[in-house]
Design an enzyme around this catalytic site. Structure first.
Site, short mmCIF file in Angstrom:
data_model
loop_
_atom_site.label_atom_id
_atom_site.label_comp_id
_atom_site.label_asym_id
_atom_site.label_seq_id
_atom_site.Cartn_x
_atom_site.Cartn_y
_atom_site.Cartn_z
N ASP A 102 -15.67 -16.88 18.68
CA ASP A 102 -16.87 -17.37 19.36
C ASP A 102 -17.71 -18.19 18.40
O ASP A 102 -17.17 -18.88 17.54
CB ASP A 102 -17.65 -16.17 19.92
CG ASP A 102 -18.31 -16.48 21.26
OD1 ASP A 102 -19.27 -17.28 21.26
OD2 ASP A 102 -17.88 -15.94 22.29
N HIS A 166 -24.51 -17.12 21.46
CA HIS A 166 -23.45 -16.69 22.36
C HIS A 166 -22.55 -15.64 21.72
O HIS A 166 -22.24 -14.61 22.32
CB HIS A 166 -22.64 -17.92 22.78
CG HIS A 166 -21.67 -17.66 23.90
ND1 HIS A 166 -20.40 -17.19 23.69
CD2 HIS A 166 -21.80 -17.83 25.23
CE1 HIS A 166 -19.78 -17.09 24.85
NE2 HIS A 166 -20.60 -17.47 25.81
N SER A 328 -17.92 -15.36 30.36
CA SER A 328 -17.89 -14.88 28.97
C SER A 328 -18.35 -13.43 28.90
O SER A 328 -17.75 -12.59 28.22
CB SER A 328 -18.83 -15.71 28.09
OG SER A 328 -18.37 -17.00 27.90
#
Length: 453
Positions: A102, A166, A328
């Site tokens: 990520d 994120h 996600s």
């Protein structure tokens, strides 16, 4: 001859009319289910366009009966997935390593720092008494210097700072520490998080696909049991496919986001989620009413299961917390579930774990046209049905008498359900774990001649 005033008035009306028409057409096109607006020719790999909808440094104190993490009772996704009962069976295992590919992580986050993977070859003291984690030497000879918690493939160093948020958010959903009186709890609060950074918004012109492939190879070589990948694109990559194939050979589960492209993945493929490999679980996202999000991809041949993905609260850089939405977030839920299953049955590999996660979810009619199994994730059933006669080999040992007591929800349905419901559950279960008639083939392997991108 027309007056000047009339001409000016007519011109203004024309501008308003055609401007409004253009605006309407633009937004109508942008909301269509086609992928062409953003990524029909996208050869790269980008994380989903998740944005932080709110952020706070502290959360209100709402104690949980199981853990004392302040925000745990606000986590609708954990409740919907029956996490509390699952934790009564197992909370995970630090020996299970999840590679989170990520945007990096806040390594000092109060809810994550104790659950970071420690590379055994880069910890302890070297021959000169120096800390291997900071001595500037590739102590384990794997080609990466001081990769104690993972690696930054963007800048080619061990700095894992998350410049977006994120990656920290995803890591928190999977494995935020529980019972520490802070923030939230992850789906698997006992786990080791290997952090592999492939994207950084502050570093332009990087090859994200190349970084993805390198990160997958690192995870395979360094002992990950699960790989969580939230990015993707619409173009097939042979190098990426082959890297995931190597993970398959090693028995590593690859949990992939189905994507936020608003389209049917059976018709418009999304990779790596759509590669025809047995170790991949493709995950879409649903809201609290178990409706697949309008932004999420779906497909009865290519998307395996649905999990919570709307307004999920998790960690953010700087010891803060906030909400994000997308497949996600749903993917992270399934990765956490895989940790719990592997912790409960330590002999399970990727194939075994995948079978049980897919077979033991809650059947939902609204998911019938959205996923292959028509099921939403249920953490507790993925653990308890393991001990009730479903074999990891794919053989259903539940006898006919037992099957007659099962409806769409195998743990709750009483005897007397309609035969059609029993049959539907039986077919769904058998298809999910690999028996019965052949499953629809997963799309996207060039070797099969499927190149209809």
């Amino acid at each position: 001859m027309f007056s000047r005033k009339w001409l000016l008035t007519s011109g203004a009306v024309g501008v308003i009319f055609f401007g409004g028409l253009g605006t309407y057409l633009y937004f109508s096109d942008a909301s269509s289910p086609s992928r062409s607006q953003s990524s029909s020719k996208q050869k790269d790999r980008l994380f989903e366009n998740s944005t932080i909808t709110s952020k706070t440094d502290k959360v209100e104190d709402e104690p949980s009966a199981l853990f004392n993490d302040p925000a745990i009772s606000q986590a609708w996704g954990l409740k919907k997935s029956d996490a509390a009962r699952a934790w009564s069976v197992t909370r995970g295992d630090k020996d299970i390593v999840v590679a989170v590919i990520d945007t990096g992580i806040d390594v000092k986050h109060e809810d994550l720092s104790k659950n970071l993977w420690m590379n055994p070859g880069e910890t302890g003291k070297d021959s000169l008494g120096r800390d291997k984690a900071t001595n500037g030497i590739d102590d384990d000879g794997n080609g990466f210097v001081d990769d104690v918690h993972g690696w930054n493939f963007v800048s080619n160093n061990n700095k894992l700072d998350d410049n977006h948020g994120h990656g920290t958010h995803i890591a928190g959903i999977i494995g935020a520490e529980a019972g520490n009186g802070k923030g939230i709890a992850g789906v698997s609060p006992e786990v080791s998080l290997m952090i592999l950074k492939y994207y950084d918004p502050k570093v332009p012109n990087t090859d994200n696909l190349k970084n993805t492939v390198a990160a997958i190879k690192y995870a395979v070589s360094m002992g990950a049991k699960i790989i969580n990948y939230s990015g993707g694109g619409t173009e097939f990559s042979q190098e990426e496919h082959d890297a995931v194939k190597e993970a398959e050979k090693k028995g590593i589960l690859f949990v992939a986001a189905a994507g936020n492209e608003r389209s049917n993945s059976d018709e418009h493929h999304y990779y790596p989620a759509d590669y025809k490999l047995s170790n991949i679980i493709s995950v879409t996202a649903f809201d609290p009413s178990v409706q697949v999000l309008n932004s999420s991809n779906y497909g009865v041949e290519t998307v395996d299961i649905a999990a919570p993905g709307q307004n999920i609260r998790s960690c953010l850089p700087g010891n803060s917390y906030g909400f994000m939405t997308g497949t996600s977030q749903a993917t992270a839920f399934v990765s956490g579930a895989a940790v719990l299953v592997m912790a409960n049955k330590q002999s399970f590999n990727a194939t075994d774990t995948k079978k049980y996660i897919l077979a033991t979810g809650d059947a939902q009619t609204q998911l019938a046209s959205k996923t292959r199994t028509s099921r939403q994730l249920n953490l507790y059933k993925a653990l308890t049905i393991l001990d009730q006669g479903v074999s990891a080999s794919g053989v259903v040992t539940v006898n006919v008498d037992s099957m007659q007591k099962l409806g769409a929800d195998p743990n709750e349905a009483p005897a007397g359900h309609a035969a059609s419901e029993v049959s539907r559950f039986g077919r769904s279960l058998i298809n999910a774990i690999g028996n019965g008639k052949p499953k629809p083939t997963r799309l996207g392997t060039k070797a099969t001649g499927d190149e209809s991108f």
